[in-house]
Enzyme design. Structure first.
Site, short mmCIF file in Angstrom:
data_model
loop_
_atom_site.label_atom_id
_atom_site.label_comp_id
_atom_site.label_asym_id
_atom_site.label_seq_id
_atom_site.Cartn_x
_atom_site.Cartn_y
_atom_site.Cartn_z
N SER A 72 0.86 -1.18 0.00
CA SER A 72 0.00 0.00 0.00
C SER A 72 0.89 1.23 0.00
O SER A 72 1.87 1.28 0.74
CB SER A 72 -0.88 -0.01 1.25
N SER A 128 -14.66 6.10 6.64
CA SER A 128 -14.73 4.70 6.20
C SER A 128 -13.61 4.30 5.24
O SER A 128 -13.85 3.65 4.22
CB SER A 128 -16.08 4.38 5.56
N ASP A 174 -21.20 1.13 6.41
CA ASP A 174 -20.05 1.62 5.66
C ASP A 174 -19.77 0.77 4.42
O ASP A 174 -19.54 1.29 3.33
CB ASP A 174 -18.81 1.66 6.56
C1 GLA Z 1 -19.11 3.65 12.39
C2 GLA Z 1 -19.55 2.23 12.09
C3 GLA Z 1 -20.89 2.23 11.36
C4 GLA Z 1 -21.93 3.06 12.10
C5 GLA Z 1 -21.36 4.44 12.44
C6 GLA Z 1 -22.29 5.25 13.32
O1 GLA Z 1 -18.83 4.31 11.20
O2 GLA Z 1 -18.59 1.57 11.31
O3 GLA Z 1 -21.33 0.91 11.15
O4 GLA Z 1 -22.36 2.39 13.24
O5 GLA Z 1 -20.11 4.33 13.12
O6 GLA Z 1 -23.46 5.56 12.64
#
Ligand code: GLA
Length: 384
Positions: A72, A128, A174
């Site tokens: 990476s 994410s 996500d």
């Molecule tokens: C993180 C988690 C998600 C969700 C959010 C809050 O991003 O990975 O699955 O629970 O928090 O909404």
């Protein structure tokens, strides 16, 4: 060969430098912001994310070396493991190994691969980055083995990699957002059934990164999950029938003697789930999410779910009153990370970000990052 973007090119070039030839495929998947519906996915309710412009690109080909190699551009060490039987290494490539493990759980015997990764999704900012990596790896592997799976199945596999292999107790939002998002649309996910709908979302989103980093594995997230499970158990013990916390009847707070903090957590979940329904109908009717809903969401996360920070509160407050901003709230898990501000005018949102920057810097001694995005696409196969 058509190489769509600079990041695609960076992944393909890194691949060539390391493995001596061009890859057979480059797949990419985006980070996400959630417009509304926070901490609802693991409580069985509705969430409304969009894909952002920043993406993770994975360049890949099959290998006959008897091992899988992954490098990476963002990480020093190269990962080497057996894709047929990947061990958990406790290192960054567990996200990649976990995806090969999930393919095996789904009955696919995999060959080995060479992979190179380039990403412009900021890490640990609540956008994410790990889901975008998992989904992009799943899409690349899927393309290399004859595409047996659709995007929805790839979202499942990526979720399984994160929750069961890496061991982060996240919800499904996500990975689903990263795999299934569409340009110009928000993705309404009914997390109980995993059914999805698209809701037109023509606006712009300003993402403001507090640059306070958090790690979901640090315990606060898991603690909230435990509290929600306990609140649900209390409801059931008190004879309230509900499939999950998000769908609890609104008179539950008169019927169940919750202690604190369980009562507050449950109030947030029940209220936030209803706000998603309101936001979706407003979007469908008018193309906008009312400011009051975003405000109420942030307040609920701050006071009832206790997952905001002084930096997030300050930024949400400051940006909300800027011209061209139609509402703001924290997005993602909280405890640091990013806020979003919505608006229809690109220049106005850039100006709003510039206007709040000096105040934030002088108060917190750190420079906020800012990007403006629109709802983007999910998985893309850049080149086969
Ligand atoms: C993180 C988690 C998600 C969700 C959010 C809050 O991003 O990975 O699955 O629970 O928090 O909404």
């Amino acid at each position: 060969m058509t190489l769509g973007t600079t990041t695609t090119m960076r992944a393909a070039t890194a691949f060539k430098q390391r493995y001596g030839r061009m890859p057979d495929v480059v797949a990419s998947a985006p980070g996400r912001v959630n417009l509304i519906g926070e901490h609802i996915d693991y409580n069985g309710g509705d969430v409304l994310p969009i894909a952002i412009g920043q993406r993770t690109h994975v360049a890949a080909m099959r290998s006959s070396l008897g091992k899988t190699r992954v490098r990476s551009l963002g990480a020093g060490a190269e990962g080497i493991f057996d894709a047929e039987n990947p061990p958990k290494a406790g290192d960054w490539w567990d996200y990649v190994a976990g995806v090969t493990w999930a393919f095996k759980q789904a009955g696919k015997t995999l060959p080995q691969f060479d992979l190179a990764i380039a990403s412009d999704v900021p890490q640990s900012a609540g956008l994410s980055s790990s889901a975008s990596l998992e989904v992009a790896v799943a899409a690349a592997i899927n393309a290399l083995i004859g595409a047996p799976f659709d995007a929805r199945k790839l979202a499942d596999l990526a979720f399984q990699a994160e929750s069961e292999f890496v061991g982060v107790a996240c919800g499904i939002m996500d990975q689903f957002a990263s795999a299934l998002a569409r340009e110009g649309q928000a993705l309404l996910i009914h997390c109980d059934s995993r059914a999805t709908e698209y809701v037109p979302f023509p606006g712009y989103v300003l993402i403001l990164d507090t640059t306070v980093r958090r790690d979901l594995r640090n315990g606060a997230f898991n603690e909230r999950r435990r509290e929600c499970a306990m609140a649900l158990a209390w409801m059931r013990a008190a004879g309230v029938h509900t499939p999950d916390l998000a769908h609890a009847p609104s008179d539950v707070f008169r019927r169940v003697p919750f202690g604190e903090p369980l009562g507050s957590r449950a109030r947030h979940v029940v209220g936030e789930h209803l706000r998603v329904t309101e936001a979706v109908s407003a979007l469908r009717d008018s193309g906008h999410i009312p400011r009051t809903l975003l405000q109420a969401s942030h307040e609920s996360l701050r006071t009832l779910y206790d997952c905001s920070t002084p930096e997030l509160d300050w930024i949400v407050d400051a940006i909300s009153t800027q011209p061209g901003v139609s509402g703001a709230r924290l997005t993602g898990a909280g405890w640091g990370g990013c806020a979003i501000a919505l608006g229809d005018n690109l220049e106005a949102l850039h100006a709003a970000a510039a206007a709040v920057r000096p105040g934030y810097e002088s108060k917190f001694g750190r420079a906020p990052e800012a990007w403006v995005t629109r709802a983007g696409p999910g998985i893309q196969i850049e080149q086969v």
